[in-house]
Structures are given as C-alpha cells and as structure tokens.
Motif scaffolding. Structure first.
Motif, PDB file in Angstrom:
ATOM      1  N   THR A   1      40.650 -18.135  13.672  1.00 15.81           N
ATOM      2  CA  THR A   1      41.498 -17.858  14.830  1.00 15.81           C
ATOM      3  C   THR A   1      42.887 -17.420  14.393  1.00 15.81           C
ATOM      4  O   THR A   1      43.475 -16.490  14.966  1.00 15.81           O
ATOM      5  CB  THR A   1      41.592 -19.107  15.726  1.00 15.81           C
TER       6      THR A   1
ATOM      7  N   HIS B   1      40.443 -14.533  23.939  1.00 16.33           N
ATOM      8  CA  HIS B   1      39.758 -15.408  22.987  1.00 16.33           C
ATOM      9  C   HIS B   1      40.276 -16.832  23.187  1.00 16.33           C
ATOM     10  O   HIS B   1      41.483 -17.045  23.336  1.00 16.33           O
ATOM     11  CB  HIS B   1      40.009 -14.961  21.547  1.00 16.33           C
TER      12      HIS B   1
ATOM     13  N   GLN C   1      40.039 -20.919  21.776  1.00 16.68           N
ATOM     14  CA  GLN C   1      39.670 -21.863  20.735  1.00 16.68           C
ATOM     15  C   GLN C   1      39.725 -23.272  21.325  1.00 16.68           C
ATOM     16  O   GLN C   1      40.793 -23.750  21.728  1.00 16.68           O
ATOM     17  CB  GLN C   1      40.627 -21.752  19.554  1.00 16.68           C
TER      18      GLN C   1
ATOM     19  N   VAL D   1      45.227 -15.311  22.779  1.00 19.46           N
ATOM     20  CA  VAL D   1      44.469 -16.370  22.118  1.00 19.46           C
ATOM     21  C   VAL D   1      44.953 -17.698  22.699  1.00 19.46           C
ATOM     22  O   VAL D   1      46.119 -18.079  22.517  1.00 19.46           O
ATOM     23  CB  VAL D   1      44.670 -16.344  20.586  1.00 19.46           C
TER      24      VAL D   1
ATOM     25  N   GLU E   1      44.597 -21.864  23.017  1.00 24.15           N
ATOM     26  CA  GLU E   1      44.144 -23.047  22.291  1.00 24.15           C
ATOM     27  C   GLU E   1      44.044 -24.208  23.276  1.00 24.15           C
ATOM     28  O   GLU E   1      45.025 -24.543  23.954  1.00 24.15           O
ATOM     29  CB  GLU E   1      45.118 -23.380  21.167  1.00 24.15           C
TER      30      GLU E   1
END
Length: 663
Positions: free
Chosen positions: A397, A429, A431, A465, A467
């Motif tokens: 990542t 994306h 994570q 991205v 998290e």
C-alpha cells in the motif's frame, strides 16, 4: 372559723375575722351567768354586736402586707429614665373608602374588602379585579402601592394565599404590562388567584402544564424548558415531545434518568432519548427501543451516494446513521473500536461492502483468521491473516502511493486526488487492518507495521488510499501513536461499540471529545424488564435471563457530540453475495506491474525470508531501482520480482491464481 383561716391572710385579717365569734361567745357566757338577765338585754347586745362588727367587716378583705415593702423601697434613690426613640405604631388599615382611579364594581369591592381585612399586605390596594370566565373562584387583580411613587416590595404568595384562603401554589405574581391609559412599573403588580384551575391542573394537567410542573421547573430534568408540541407516530411506534429553552441563549441541561422516570419509562429500557439543537429540544420515547431492533443490511443501504455516504445503521432517534467512503479532502479513513463480541467484524464488513460498491480495490489483513473475514475475502481483491501478512500488505500500500504520485492525469500532469475531479488515472483503494494493535505488538514486525500505518494515514487521502483500522482500544499506551490516532480521527467518522461503563469517559477523552459531550454508558440490555418479579420471589423461581442484545450498539462520532446507534446486521449464515458487486475491484494494470516489479505482490502468506526486503525507504519516494536501500538504518537487499521465479506454465497459472484469490 373556716373563713377566718382561708387563704394567705395576715395576722390582722385573721383577728378581725375571729372577733365576731369571740364576742358572741363572751355575750353568751355573760348572759348565762348573770342572774336577773332578761331577754331584752340579750337583744340589745346582739344588735350592738352586729352593728360593730358589720363596720369592721370590710377591713377583713384588704391587706397591706405586700405594699409595705414597696413603701420601704420608696426611700431608695431611683435612676433617671432616659426617653428612648419612639416606636412606630402599626398603621391601622384604612376602611374601605373610594380610591381615586380604582374600579368600584361589586366584584372588585368584594375582593378589596377581603384584601383590607388581611391588613393590606405589603401596603398595597386593589385597583381592579376581574373574574375568570367559567370558574367560580379564579380572578385576576391589579395592585398598586398605597402611597404614590413607592415600589411594591415584600409581597409573598403566602400573603396572597392567606388573604383569600387558598394554596400558595395557586397565587401568581407578574409585572403589569404597559397599556394605553394605565400606569405600570414597580409600583404596580398583577396577581392571579386560581384555586379552581390549580385543582384541575393537579388532577388532570394538560401537556404544557405537565411539562412545566415536572420537567421544565427549576430542578427538573430539563430546567428552564418550555413545552411546544407532542406528536405520536403510530407507524414507527414513537412519541415525540418538542420543547425550547425559555432563554434562547441557555444550553439545555438534561438529566436523562430523571426524565425517564418523569415520563414513566425506565432508563435501562433504552426507550427514551434526547436530541438538542441549540435551544431546541426533541425527546423521543419509543414503544420498543430502536437499539433493540435488528436492521438487516441491504445493497441499497450499503451503496454510497453522490457525496460518498452510506447507511451503516440507525440512530436512537430513528434517523439513518451514515458513514462515508471519501470526503471533500480525499479518501476517507476509518476507525472501528469494540471489545470482543461487540460487533466489530460486522461493522467492518459493512464498510468493506460499501467500499466495494463504490468500485474500490480492498485489501483486508487480520491478525488472526476467522470465518467472517474469510467469507469477505471472496468478494474483495485480497484477504489474509497474520502479522507478516499485514506487514506485506502495508508495504504494498505504501509503494502504491508512491506509484500513484507519479501517474499523470488526463491533462498530462499529476494531481492530488479530489473527489469529482475528472481525469483521475486510478480508482479507490482501501486497506483494512483488523486487530491492528495485536499485530503492532509483534516482537519482529510490530514496529514496521506501526510506522507504515502511520505513513499511510498521513499521505493516503491524497492518492485515494483509505486506511481503516479496527481494534479494541484507541489508547496511545496500548500501541497507537498520537499521530496515527489524530489522522484517523480527523479523516474518518469513528464508531465505538459496546464500551464497558467504567471505560466510557476515558475512551471518549482519548478520541478528543469534550467532557461536557461525553455520553452516558449504554444499558446492559435494551429489552423491557419482565413484570412479576415479586411473584417470582415469593414462589422461589429464578429470574429470566437478561437479553444480551447490545451487539452492534454504540456511538458514531460525526460531530463534536457522539450519537447512539445500532449498526446494520449482515447475516453470514446466509449468502452475502447479493450485497456485493458482481465484479471485484482491482488495481490498474500499471499499478500491478509496478508493484510486481518491486516484488511486493505474490503470496503474502509465504514463510518469512530473512533476505526479504524490509520495505520501501520511507524517506525516498523516487527510488524505484533495484539497488540496495536503507530502511530504519539497515541496508537491505533489492526487491526480487516474483515473475523471475516462474519457470513453467504451471507456475504461471499458480501465480495468477494467487493474484486473483488474494494469496
């Protein structure tokens, strides 16, 4: 003889009283012993005796015994008496006379007479009195100070109640409203005497009267509040009470437990909730607690709208509780906190489903495997378990952010990700890190896991991205760094589930919630207590088991004040595929090639290789060659692309299978 010795007469009085019988005895003896005595002499002596002692009789009733001491003291010097200040004599009420400017109708005159009979309390006079229509004893009167230019002071409701023989609670004072042709000011006072209305109010009050007497009163559950309306929604099974603070600048102070008792509910039932918006107040009282209901997850609820919001559950007031997949600043992070069995995996599954429905590629790394996360793995890009697996996913990542930073947009230049901006060359994306703190404590991989997670939380939003961290704690002392916690809190809508009562205040302080906004602990159950407890005690029967239905109940923190919610329920015993899109979100071909060139894809479950690269250099984003690089002060070997190890078609198919199934 008895008369002579009666009382406390002195010696002189006693001799006077004894003289008549003594004289009679002497006369009788003389008459008996004297010869030649005849009855005429006896008659003369008796008459003389009666006359003489009749003259002495008054002296036998007077005594100077106690007066002699005063006479003796009269010769002593007497201290001079100094005149003191004059003591004012209480004013005698003026009889009922015509008062200039006052009404003189029959009703006013009767009220004035009662007021004057009470002594004109606080030196006031009745100017006018008006009866209330439809009542026998209620009326309003206007008082004026007896002396012009003097304010009315010292008049108590007890004075009014005593004058008219009523309960003090039925006497009300208020300033005189200014009117044309009528004076006002502190020298005037309006008084309402309402014994009939008070009796009716105590027996059968209206909604606003009940609110004022029990809830809005001083010391009540919501002091200073005023009732506005009551609305019943039979379809939803809820009653709404609306109120407002009489002082618009005052902040409502709510005692929820006292409010539940006033409204005839139990706090433990979880049926009564209060929502405030400035001075406005909404009290929701449900027939059945909304936190005790089960809300099934649906594809529609878990599909983000144009603003990136999806429904993750329902608030205590019945409103949808929404989370988000992105914000106006970029990708949204996530923070899910719950103890074991509190519904954390359910909550995380809802967020994963929403991200996949928005087209995101999702990587899920857990510290230990379980049935639910394995089921989720069939609908996402990658899923696995173990501290090493989490470390490898974070390395990939972090490298993905480096790759995206160099990817040109449609206009040929590179940009930070902005939702809605056209020409973005990559998709979202996400994570996911489940049981993150347990993995961060790993003796070999924990430090690097924490470092990488912190870097992703700082830079990830700029490259779409996100998290999302799930765990049982948010305390820095348990492993979180302050920077990681602040970034997750700032760029997410945290959800906290089923916190122990003694940890509630500490948990929300760690999340930056102000002390005045920290919520009360949730009850242990949201079901009504069964009736008949006394009968069960008398029969020696056990109590029914408590309904442990608080899984998925907690707080969502979108604003400064946490709101109580119950999350949606995803039934893993049934097929969950209808909730997910038919096509699994993946990275772009360019991103896969770049990650593969760095040796960061492949089987993340493979055993640890001591020669394996420990990850990208956190201080150098441009270095993508195969030279040895330094990470945390250690020189490490270059990346080894996994395709170098593919020497046959079978190995190629196996590698492709690992890529599509997540390892």
């Amino acid at each position: 003889m008895l008369f002579a010795f009666k009382g406390d007469a002195g010696a002189g009085q006693k001799l006077l009283r004894l003289s008549p019988p003594a004289a009679a005895l002497v006369v009788d003896l003389v008459a008996t012993n004297t010869t030649g005595w005849y009855w005429g002499a006896d008659a003369l002596l008796a008459a003389g005796w009666a006359t003489t002692f009749g003259m002495l009789l008054p002296w036998s009733h007077k005594a100077r015994r106690r007066a002699r001491a005063a006479l003796a003291r009269a010769s002593e010097p007497v201290a001079a008496i100094t005149p003191g200040p004059a003591v004012p004599t209480p004013a005698v009420p003026t009889p009922a006379l015509p008062i200039p400017g006052a009404a003189n109708d029959a009703f006013t005159v009767q009220v004035r007479q009662l007021w004057e009979r009470a002594g004109l309390p606080a030196r006031t006079v009745v100017m006018v009195a008006k009866p209330h229509p439809g009542t026998d004893h209620d009326f309003t009167m206007i008082l004026r100070a007896a002396e012009h230019g003097r304010p009315i002071v010292g008049l108590e409701t007890t004075d009014i109640a005593a004058a008219f023989q009523i309960d003090p609670a039925d006497a009300h004072k208020m300033p005189v409203a200014p009117q044309a042709g009528r004076p006002a000011g502190p020298g005037w006072l309006e008084v309402e005497v309402t014994p009939d209305a008070g009796a009716r109010r105590r027996k059968k009050p209206t909604n606003d009267e009940k609110w004022a007497d029990t809830i809005g009163r001083e010391g009540g559950p919501i002091p200073g509040s005023k009732f506005l309306s009551r609305v019943r929604n039979a379809e939803r099974g809820v009653t709404y009470w609306r109120a407002v603070m009489e002082d618009a600048s005052a902040e409502p102070r709510v005692d929820i437990k006292a409010l539940c008792k006033t409204l005839g509910a139990s706090y433990e039932d979880g049926r009564t909730f209060v929502t405030t918006d400035g001075p406005d107040i909404l009290v929701s009282q449900w027939d059945v607690s909304p936190l005790a209901k089960v809300y099934p997850a649906t594809r529609e609820l878990l599909t983000p709208d144009a603003e990136g919001r999806y429904v993750t559950g329902y608030l205590a007031n019945g409103q949808p509780a929404r989370n988000r997949v992105y914000t106006e600043r970029g990708a949204a992070h996530g923070l899910f906190v719950a103890p074991s069995g509190g519904g954390k995996t359910q909550l995380m599954a809802l967020a994963i489903c929403a991200d996949t429905n928005s087209g995101a590629s999702v990587w899920l790394a857990t510290e230990t495997p379980d049935e639910k996360t394995t089921a989720l793995g069939r609908h996402i890009d990658r899923q696995g378990a173990g501290a090493l697996y989490m470390l490898r996913s974070l390395r990939a990542t972090f490298a993905l952010m480096e790759i995206r930073a160099a990817m040109p947009w449609a206009d040929g230049t590179c940009h930070d990700y902005t939702p809605g901006l056209p020409g973005c060359p990559y998709g979202p994306h996400r994570q996911y890190l489940d049981e993150f703190l347990s993995a961060a404590r790993h003796p070999k991989y924990g430090a690097e896991i924490m470092d990488l997670a912190e870097q992703v939380s700082v830079k990830g939003r700029k490259y779409n991205v996100g998290e999302k961290v799930a765990g049982q704690s948010v305390y820095v002392q348990d492993g979180f760094t302050q920077l990681l916690l602040e970034n997750l809190r700032e760029n997410s809508i945290p959800v906290v589930l089923k916190v122990a009562a003694r940890k509630v205040a500490e948990m929300f302080r760690a999340l930056g919630i102000a002390p005045e906004d920290i919520p009360d602990p949730l009850p242990r159950s949201f079901s009504k207590a069964e009736s008949g407890r006394l009968e069960r005690i008398m029969k020696g029967e056990p109590e029914p088991p408590a309904d442990g239905n608080t899984g998925g109940a907690g707080w969502i923190i979108e604003t400064r004040k946490p709101e109580v919610l119950r999350t949606l329920f995803m039934n893993f015993e049934e097929d969950i595929s209808p909730l997910f899109p038919s096509v699994v979100g993946r990275l772009t071909d360019h991103e896969i090639r770049e990650l593969d060139r760095r040796g960061l894809l492949g089987d993340w479950h493979r055993p640890d290789d001591e020669s394996e690269d420990e990850g990208p250099d956190l201080d150098d984003w441009g270095d993508t060659d195969t030279k040895p690089r330094r990470f945390r002060g250690t020189v490490i070997a270059p990346y080894a692309p996994t395709r170098a190890a593919i020497a046959s078609p079978e190995q190629a198919m196996e590698a492709l299978k690992r890529l599509t199934t997540g390892g």
